[in-house]
Scaffold this active site. Structure first.
Site, PDB file in Angstrom:
ATOM      1  N   SER A 229       8.986  11.983   3.461  1.00 24.02           N
ATOM      2  CA  SER A 229       7.611  12.202   3.890  1.00 24.02           C
ATOM      3  C   SER A 229       7.574  12.567   5.363  1.00 24.02           C
ATOM      4  O   SER A 229       8.468  12.188   6.136  1.00 24.02           O
ATOM      5  CB  SER A 229       6.807  10.913   3.665  1.00 24.02           C
ATOM      6  OG  SER A 229       5.552  10.959   4.300  1.00 24.02           O
TER       7      SER A 229
ATOM      8  N   TYR B  74       5.919   1.418   4.239  1.00 22.71           N
ATOM      9  CA  TYR B  74       6.354   2.702   3.677  1.00 22.71           C
ATOM     10  C   TYR B  74       7.114   3.530   4.718  1.00 22.71           C
ATOM     11  O   TYR B  74       8.182   4.080   4.432  1.00 22.71           O
ATOM     12  CB  TYR B  74       5.127   3.460   3.176  1.00 22.71           C
ATOM     13  CG  TYR B  74       5.404   4.829   2.624  1.00 22.71           C
ATOM     14  CD1 TYR B  74       5.906   4.989   1.342  1.00 22.71           C
ATOM     15  CD2 TYR B  74       5.145   5.968   3.380  1.00 22.71           C
ATOM     16  CE1 TYR B  74       6.143   6.256   0.828  1.00 22.71           C
ATOM     17  CE2 TYR B  74       5.374   7.231   2.874  1.00 22.71           C
ATOM     18  CZ  TYR B  74       5.877   7.374   1.595  1.00 22.71           C
ATOM     19  OH  TYR B  74       6.130   8.627   1.095  1.00 22.71           O
TER      20      TYR B  74
END
Length: 329
Positions: free
Chosen positions: A138, A151
């Site tokens: 990401s 995360y």
């Protein structure tokens, strides 16, 4: 030779879009996820392309189960050509409102799942001296954001693990390719599945991209291995901003806290510990906000070519300038 791909988190979102893109190209595909019902729905969806499809219900945080899944793929479909580590989970909350157990679980499902998948794939690929492993990461692994501490930490760890392993493979002259794909905000069902302690709906900040763009970038990296791929203009800008002005990037990232929050919702346990019921869907709820591009991804090969061209241009210019000076005199 039959091309065989394994896609974790393959029953919905980017994982299902990737499995579909591969199946359309004639690959045999194994999809790995937790929910047996959603897996079977995904298998029905993928078999319309006529190829072999295998579903395996596994919690990717379980290393032994992931190893067993790799063995089953090799036995039922054939030698694994590509392994896509796509599974993840998250907790949307301020960092000090995430429990130690939640940090551990996000780390297990988002970071250690990629370690387990990579090692399971390598166990089969290294003796053959070929294969491709894709780490789906990401932009938040480059520029962390508020409300995503667990995360972001897990995704940053994926990069460190992959870089270390890549150097080992180079030293051992093992021709297994490793690619990291950095993704932007994507219209997937995950935004409705995350554990959320904020009391507000999680929103995808603009620009929002199509999961199929991400799938195209992943398939491109399988077929044309690159060290890194950045999907979407926002991911590229995050990388540039973090490299050039990290303190400024910190301040800009602080603005993302409120952008990520929508209307009120009750406390949501989400899919952190158990799967959430739902269809085998690629798209989330923001289809009307999705940018239509299917080509907006940038590879490290393109970056390196640009840098070489720029360096060559600087060398040529430095050689030309003295001549121009003499001509003017």
């Amino acid at each position: 030779m039959t091309r065989v791909a394994v896609v974790t988190g393959g029953s919905a979102g980017i994982g299902l879009a990737t499995a579909e893109a591969l199946a359309r190209k004639g690959w045999s595909v194994a999809i790995v996820a937790r929910d047996p019902e959603r897996l079977e729905e995904a298998v029905t969806f993928l078999r319309r392309y006529g190829g072999s499809v295998l579903s395996i219900s596994v919690d990717v945080a379980d290393a032994t189960a992931v190893d067993a899944a790799a063995d089953r793929v090799e036995r039922d479909l054939g030698p694994i050509t590509a392994w896509v580590n796509n599974a993840m989970s998250t907790v949307v909350a301020p960092a000090d409102r995430i429990s130690a157990a939640e940090y551990a679980r996000v780390t297990a499902t988002t970071y250690l799942s990629q370690v387990h998948g990579t090692l399971a794939a390598l166990r089969h690929m290294k003796p053959r001296g070929r294969g491709t492993i894709i780490q789906v990461s990401s932009g938040l692994a480059i520029r962390a954001a508020p409300l995503q501490a667990a995360y972001c930490g897990a995704k940053f760890a994926v990069t460190g693990f992959t870089d270390a392993l890549r150097s080992e493979l180079i030293a051992d002259r093992i021709d297994v390719a490793l690619s990291v794909i950095y993704l932007p905000a994507v219209n997937t069902p995950q935004f409705g599945w995350s554990r959320n302690h904020t009391g507000q709906q999680q929103m995808a900040p603009d620009p929002v991209f199509d999961p199929r763009l991400c799938a195209d970038a992943i398939v491109h990296a399988i077929e044309h291995p690159s060290r890194e791929v950045w999907v979407g203009r926002s991911t590229l800008m995050m990388a540039l901003g973090q490299a050039v002005a990290p303190s400024y990037a910190d301040r800009k990232a602080s603005d993302m806290r409120d952008v990520q929050l929508g209307g009120p919702i009750p406390e949501r346990s989400g899919n952190l510990d158990e799967p959430v019921a739902g269809p085998a869907a690629i798209d989330g709820r923001w289809t009307d906000r999705v940018l239509p591009t299917r080509t907006e991804f940038f590879t490290s090969r393109q970056r390196d070519a640009f840098l070489m061209a720029a360096a060559g241009g600087m060398v040529a210019l430095s050689a030309l300038l003295p001549r121009l000076g003499r001509f003017r005199r």
